[in-house]
Design an enzyme around this catalytic site. Sequence first.
Site, short mmCIF file in Angstrom:
data_model
loop_
_atom_site.label_atom_id
_atom_site.label_comp_id
_atom_site.label_asym_id
_atom_site.label_seq_id
_atom_site.Cartn_x
_atom_site.Cartn_y
_atom_site.Cartn_z
N THR A 120 0.88 -1.18 0.00
CA THR A 120 0.00 0.00 0.00
C THR A 120 0.91 1.23 0.00
O THR A 120 1.32 1.69 -1.06
CB THR A 120 -0.97 0.00 1.19
OG1 THR A 120 -0.26 -0.26 2.40
CG2 THR A 120 -2.04 -1.06 1.01
N THR A 162 -7.88 10.76 0.94
CA THR A 162 -8.44 11.81 0.07
C THR A 162 -7.56 12.05 -1.14
O THR A 162 -6.55 11.40 -1.32
CB THR A 162 -8.60 13.12 0.86
OG1 THR A 162 -7.38 13.37 1.54
CG2 THR A 162 -9.73 13.00 1.84
N LYS A 201 3.77 -6.86 3.88
CA LYS A 201 3.52 -5.45 3.55
C LYS A 201 3.09 -4.73 4.83
O LYS A 201 2.64 -5.37 5.78
CB LYS A 201 2.46 -5.29 2.47
CG LYS A 201 1.07 -5.74 2.80
CD LYS A 201 0.17 -4.85 3.61
CE LYS A 201 0.16 -3.41 3.17
NZ LYS A 201 -0.75 -2.63 4.08
N THR A 253 -2.18 -1.67 7.80
CA THR A 253 -2.32 -3.11 8.00
C THR A 253 -1.02 -3.84 7.66
O THR A 253 -0.38 -3.54 6.67
CB THR A 253 -3.45 -3.62 7.09
OG1 THR A 253 -4.65 -3.10 7.60
CG2 THR A 253 -3.50 -5.13 7.08
N GLU A 292 5.96 4.41 7.60
CA GLU A 292 5.54 5.68 7.00
C GLU A 292 6.22 6.89 7.64
O GLU A 292 6.06 7.14 8.82
CB GLU A 292 4.02 5.84 7.14
CG GLU A 292 3.26 4.93 6.20
CD GLU A 292 1.76 4.98 6.41
OE1 GLU A 292 1.31 5.56 7.42
OE2 GLU A 292 1.03 4.45 5.57
#
Lengths: 385, 385
Positions: free
Chosen positions: A147, A385, A170, A181, A261
């Site tokens: 992702t 978004t 992942k 996740t 991230e």
Amino acid sequence: MSVTAPKGFRAAGVVAGLKPSGNRDVALVVNDGPSRAAAGVFTRNRVRAAPVLWSEQVLKGGRVRAVVLNAGGANACTGAPGFQDTHATAEKVADLLEDSAGEIAVCSTGLIGERLPMDLLLTGVDKAAAELTRGDGGLAAADAIRTTDTVAKISFRQGAGGYMIGAMAKGAGMLAPSLATMLSVITTDADLPAETLDRALRAATGVTLDRLDSDGCMSTNDTVLLMASGAAEVVPAEEEFTALLTEVCADLTRQLLVDAEGASKAIAIEVVGAASTEDAVTVGRSIARNNLLKCAIHGEDPNWGRVLSAVGTTDAVFDPDELNVAINGVWVCRGGSFGDDRDKVDLRPRDVTITVDLSAGPHSATVWTTDLTADYVHENSAYST
Amino acid sequence: MSVTAPKGFRAAGVVAGLKPSGNRDVALVVNDGPSRAAAGVFTRNRVRAAPVLWSEQVLKGGRVRAVVLNAGGANACTGAPGFQDTHATAEKVADLLEDSAGEIAVCSTGLIGERLPMDLLLTGVDKAAAELTRGDGGLAAADAIRTTDTVAKISFRQGAGGYMIGAMAKGAGMLAPSLATMLSVITTDADLPAETLDRALRAATGVTLDRLDSDGCMSTNDTVLLMASGAAEVVPAEEEFTALLTEVCADLTRQLLVDAEGASKAIAIEVVGAASTEDAVTVGRSIARNNLLKCAIHGEDPNWGRVLSAVGTTDAVFDPDELNVAINGVWVCRGGSFGDDRDKVDLRPRDVTITVDLSAGPHSATVWTTDLTADYVHENSAYST
């Protein structure tokens, strides 16, 4: 190589059109046996996605013929229709393999609360089934489940007697917590029964993937599956297999950690001198979840007071006046008060080790986390978004 | 007016040189009586700063003549020498007031793990004692206790019969959690015994300051003191006094919320339909501490899946299929699945309300938090350096 490193497995990763980017988004991993023993561990979140509810049922039988995974949608909080979508996906794979849907596991990752575009997904499953290979398929599958991962995560190891363990993963969070996740499929051509696989998987993930705590958030979809084909015709000792599996899981953990991230630091929190392993993990997690500390590490500031204030929120056994803290090897806190000069701490390297000595017993545990950065905020402000 | 709004109190805020900025950093609030009944609530962190350990002892007597507060250093994790520094500060105030150190409370805020510069601090106390006034002193004191606060926080209310409650606060966190240390001094000229003040203070802070959870971090220094002079010669009913005190605490909570470090949104998390108030608070806090959700709100993204995944980590009574979530009045999640169109949610205003209906009982609670922003990361990366 990834999940196709062990004999008996084919895999594929294809573009189904679920990801707006147009990248691969559906993966299929098939176990051609002769064994199909399997084990799984799942998120402890009480809000569980449809594929988790489905796959937990499948794993109760201890057998998995194949697992189908999709990015581009978590299929969580989608009610009965969402569960039917998961069921239909498993049936589709079963049809293509001429097998039972009850032995097809399903994993999904992406935004919560949206139905999957089933026409696209099922067409993608057709495509994946047509592309199953023993070679590049493992890499394509690892690519398809990404992702926000900037790189695909794979690992493999060879065990005594020539059997293999292969894996893909992942995400950057985990079973308890989760940044996004975490999905992982681990394969082996060793010949072990489901009960042994289950014990080995729980032991291995318990000290690796389960101790990665990037942001304290727990996913609705986290899943780790272990599938054994028995194709190598090797029956390893449980202890040796568990050790090798733990190596593979530790390798995945490290890959997830450094790709979390927005992270600029990989932080290992070593808690020693604990009265129990549970205490050590509790203290490690509390520190890993302290936003103020995570910001300080980002700023390369050895602000050990934030470590102590995180320790102080736990119910672990310790005396505040006997706590010692080292940051990158410098004992900046001794006996609950200032120790060596904080200016001696070099926080410039990406890897940071925070050692907390509770002075309360012989037990220890390590929890891994990342720093908190503006990039993390940016990435997670703009996600849906 | 602040803490000097009620009769019987004098206050001062002076520059002692503890803050590198050269701003006011030492405050003194003196109760001239006739009563000196008092109550206090303190951080629940097990790692407690020296001034917390000291003031807890003072409050056990139910009497406080004065409280001295400093910014520019938390005096936490400073061992026995740090405790002696707190003791010396209380003795200094006692000498100046010709009173007993055992009735002088002390509060500190700033960096953990550094000794206070006692020469500067004690000189500052001299200066503060010389500047005590009934008028502007309250504002100067509120200014002196600021750390990263962009504005001074004060509040006051008049009760039936003419008594007053006045207050000042600093910080943007709270008794349980804390963004930075929260300190508050509340004064009243009502005539109430210590036991009544204690009950009223616990009731009022329990539903206001204690439910402000900006970043889940718990300070070593959080303190709220309530001091009564009795100078108004009014004995309010406990219920009425508690209600007025709750209003003052709610006002302070709101001021702390909107001035939280780096925050761009003020988020109220209303949990309704809970089986107990405890469940409602547990769920509210879990949501308030979910970094992914806090990022989403920052990005004005009504990502209700992150609300559900936070609810799912708690042990509160609920059925995942009966959860309802509204964001700014739009029920985006009904029955654990998607509800009204998320595009109808307007997240542009600063105030955001997230309503979670657990469908499990008649109880409710509101927890307040902020969004997670790059400014928060920046401010807390650079704090001590």
